[in-house]
Structure formats: structure tokens, C-alpha cells
Design a protein around this motif. Structure first.
Motif, PDB file in Angstrom:
ATOM      1  N   PRO A   5       0.835  -1.206   0.000  1.00  0.00           N
ATOM      2  CA  PRO A   5       0.000   0.000   0.000  1.00  0.00           C
ATOM      3  C   PRO A   5       0.870   1.257   0.000  1.00  0.00           C
ATOM      4  CG  PRO A   5      -0.705  -1.542   1.705  1.00  0.00           C
ATOM      5  CD  PRO A   5       0.593  -2.052   1.157  1.00  0.00           C
ATOM      6  N   THR A  76      -5.109  -1.651 -10.289  1.00  0.00           N
ATOM      7  CA  THR A  76      -4.880  -2.039  -8.901  1.00  0.00           C
ATOM      8  C   THR A  76      -4.540  -0.823  -8.045  1.00  0.00           C
ATOM      9  OG1 THR A  76      -4.092  -4.186  -9.650  1.00  0.00           O
ATOM     10  CG2 THR A  76      -3.539  -3.570  -7.396  1.00  0.00           C
ATOM     11  N   LYS A  80      -6.825   0.130  -4.967  1.00  0.00           N
ATOM     12  CA  LYS A  80      -6.249  -0.114  -3.629  1.00  0.00           C
ATOM     13  C   LYS A  80      -5.671   1.150  -2.997  1.00  0.00           C
ATOM     14  CE  LYS A  80      -6.164  -4.827  -3.972  1.00  0.00           C
ATOM     15  NZ  LYS A  80      -7.126  -5.662  -3.264  1.00  0.00           N
ATOM     16  N   ASP A  81      -5.198   2.070  -3.815  1.00  0.00           N
ATOM     17  CA  ASP A  81      -4.607   3.296  -3.260  1.00  0.00           C
ATOM     18  C   ASP A  81      -5.492   4.513  -3.493  1.00  0.00           C
ATOM     19  OD1 ASP A  81      -2.117   2.153  -2.241  1.00  0.00           O
ATOM     20  OD2 ASP A  81      -1.672   1.768  -4.341  1.00  0.00           O
ATOM     21  N   ARG A  84      -8.766   4.324  -1.570  1.00  0.00           N
ATOM     22  CA  ARG A  84      -8.467   4.345  -0.132  1.00  0.00           C
ATOM     23  C   ARG A  84      -8.049   5.735   0.332  1.00  0.00           C
ATOM     24  NH1 ARG A  84      -3.552   3.984   2.184  1.00  0.00           N
ATOM     25  NH2 ARG A  84      -2.606   3.129   0.308  1.00  0.00           N
ATOM     26  N   VAL A  90     -11.968   0.792   0.177  1.00  0.00           N
ATOM     27  CA  VAL A  90     -11.215  -0.041  -0.772  1.00  0.00           C
ATOM     28  C   VAL A  90     -12.193  -1.000  -1.464  1.00  0.00           C
ATOM     29  CG1 VAL A  90      -9.332  -1.674  -1.110  1.00  0.00           C
ATOM     30  CG2 VAL A  90      -9.124   0.101   0.628  1.00  0.00           C
ATOM     31  N   SER A  92     -13.449  -3.768  -4.429  1.00  0.00           N
ATOM     32  CA  SER A  92     -12.753  -4.931  -4.992  1.00  0.00           C
ATOM     33  C   SER A  92     -12.710  -4.805  -6.519  1.00  0.00           C
ATOM     34  CB  SER A  92     -13.429  -6.239  -4.564  1.00  0.00           C
ATOM     35  OG  SER A  92     -14.802  -6.190  -4.839  1.00  0.00           O
TER      36      SER A  92
END
Lengths: 179, 179
Positions: A5, A76, A80-81, A84, A90, A92
Motif C-alpha cells: 500500500p 490495482t 487499492k490506493d 483508499r 477499498v 474490490s
């Protein structure tokens, strides 16, 4: 190899409630201004695109993320970043097509829609379309031209909220398009 | 006796950058829709009022703050807890009038205006007026009917950003007005 992360040097956070209510004011204003849900959606997407183009600058200036290797890698990082750091959730990343050019972002928790119910006369308004524009704007600035749109939304009575992202072209410079 | 900071059971936070850019889209849309800066300001204030009426419900449901004793106490909670919890900043509360019915909120750090420059043809637009409406909406729901407006803004070239709040009436029930 999975990415770690990204650490983000930013302490400026505001409440999701205030954001949700302010976004609601924006959507209400557009519903007042435009005749069709399609026009409202298009306007939200364009606004989001312009936000995404700015947000990716902020993201890149605050992180030391290694350059994305390919579209899968870029998606991704977005999920994910990006989600977030900027939205505090977050989602999927699923339903990849066999050629790895299409995927779905499943947003289980959507900070834009707390307290929101769609008006009865807008049963298929994809309320959170700003996010599609943000994703498109961010990706275009790192050379992936995509189409992003909601295909399901729990606000519309669907069982999930799903944004479908389709890679259209890998660009060779990072100039944004002129919309 | 000074109040202790209110603890807020809320982990939902989003980035100030995303909020700032989204708010910018809202203001841009209103500038497109309305002819005068006064009309844009009025609309932002009304939107803020409606947000404030909702936000105070959220605030009261998440905290166990003791009831405010008077207008001075209420303003202290707005500035020290409300701004901190929802915007992530703590302005200063100054310039009280002798009768304790007027005061100023000095906003040194304004998350709404990062990256913002006023367009040249709107030199005196009080860009962040949504916040005035939020303050008015919140206070009205706890029985203080006020007028709140920016009198200075660094975006307009002033040396500070100052919201002036004036108590108009202490109400005896908490029904919001119908605007």
C-alpha cells in the motif's frame, strides 16, 4: 508480486458526511438544470474527469509509487490506493475479461450515497457517476484512455454497485483530451 | 469553564483535495446557472443551510455534548468541535460585540479554497458561502436564529477570511424555517 500500500503524506481529511451532503447539492442542482438523466450523468462524468486530472497530480506529487507496468497494475493502484486515500474505502477489482482490457470495480461502501434515496422520477440515475469521470481522468493522465460507467447501483435497486472500466487505448503522451 | 473537545465516533474521512475539487465543480455550475454573484452566493447559502440542518443531526447523534448554555457556548462548539470534526480545521472565534450577540469566525486554513483562484470577472464572490449556510442551519436547529456571512476573504485579496455571525433571535422550538 503484489504492491505494498502506498504511504500518503497528507493529514487533511474532512468528514464523509459533509462530502456526501455537498455532493448531493451538486447532483440536485444538475437535476434542476438538465432535462434528462442522461444529460445529468454526462455532466457528472465530465466534472469527474476534470477532478481526476487534478487529483492524479496530487497523488503523484505525494507518493513515490513506482510506474505502473500495465493496465492491470494501474487499475490495482486506482482501487487499492486511489479509492483508499481519497474516499476512505477499498473496493474490490473483479470480473476481468480474458484479454485483461475490461474489469469491474465493486463498491460495497460508497461514501457518496449515505442518506441518499433517488427521487421516484429518476429511478435509473447513476448518481455517483462523478467517480467514473475521476477514474477516467486519472487513468488518462497516466496514458490509459478508458471508458468507465456504472452498470449496477444499489441506489437503483441492484444487488451491488459496479463500475465497469474498459481500456480503449494506451496513449503515448500524457496530454488530456479537450473535454 | 472551558469545554473539553468532543470525542467523535466516526472513522469515515475523505480527502480534503477531493472535497475541494467537488465543491469547485458546484460553484462553477452555479456561476454558469445564475447571472449575478449575489444570486450564486444566495444559492450557496441556502444549500449550506440545508446541509447544516442535516449535519447537526449527525453531530448530535454521534456525541454526548452537554446542551449549550447560551449563544457564546454554542458558537464555541461550532468552531472548536464542528469545524474540527467536519472540516478538519479549528478557526478562531473573535471580535465579540459588547452585548455578546455578534462574533467573527476567522478561518486561517480553508479546505474549500486549496487550488482555487477566483475568475477575474468575479472579484468579490464570497466563494465559501456554503459554510455560512451550514453554520446558520446548525445553529437554528439548536434554537439560535442567526445571520452568517463572509465580510472578508483572502481569495478576494483581503488579509484574512472572516465570517461574521449575528444572533437574531433565540427560538423556543427547533423547527427549521421553510427556506
Amino acid at each position: 508480486m503484489s504492491r505494498a500500500p502506498i504511504q500518503f503524506r497528507d493529514s487533511s481529511r474532512i468528514s464523509a458526511e459533509l462530502f456526501c451532503l455537498t455532493y448531493g447539492s451538486l447532483v440536485a442542482q444538475l437535476l434542476h438544470d438538465y432535462e434528462t438523466d442522461e444529460d445529468v450523468t454526462k455532466q457528472l462524468e465530465t466534472m469527474g474527469y476534470n477532478i481526476g486530472v487534478r487529483l492524479i497530480e496530487d497523488f503523484l506529487s505525494h507518493t513515490s509509487s513506482p510506474k505502473c507496468q500495465d493496465f492491470t497494475d494501474a487499475m490495482t493502484v486506482v482501487v487499492k490506493d486511489g479509492f483508499r486515500i481519497y474516499l476512505g474505502v477499498v473496493p474490490s477489482l473483479t470480473n476481468w475479461s480474458a484479454d485483461a482490457k475490461e474489469c469491474s470495480i465493486m463498491i460495497d461502501q460508497n461514501p457518496l450515497t449515505t442518506w441518499v434515496e433517488l427521487p421516484e422520477n429518476h429511478p435509473r440515475l447513476f448518481y455517483s457517476t462523478l467517480l467514473c469521470g475521476v477514474v477516467r481522468g486519472c487513468l488518462e493522465m497516466v496514458n490509459y484512455r478508458v471508458e468507465a460507467k456504472f452498470v449496477k447501483d444499489v441506489l437503483c435497486g441492484d444487488e451491488a454497485t459496479e463500475m465497469r472500466v474498459k481500456l480503449l487505448e494506451v496513449l503515448h503522451d500524457s496530454a488530456p483530451s479537450d473535454d
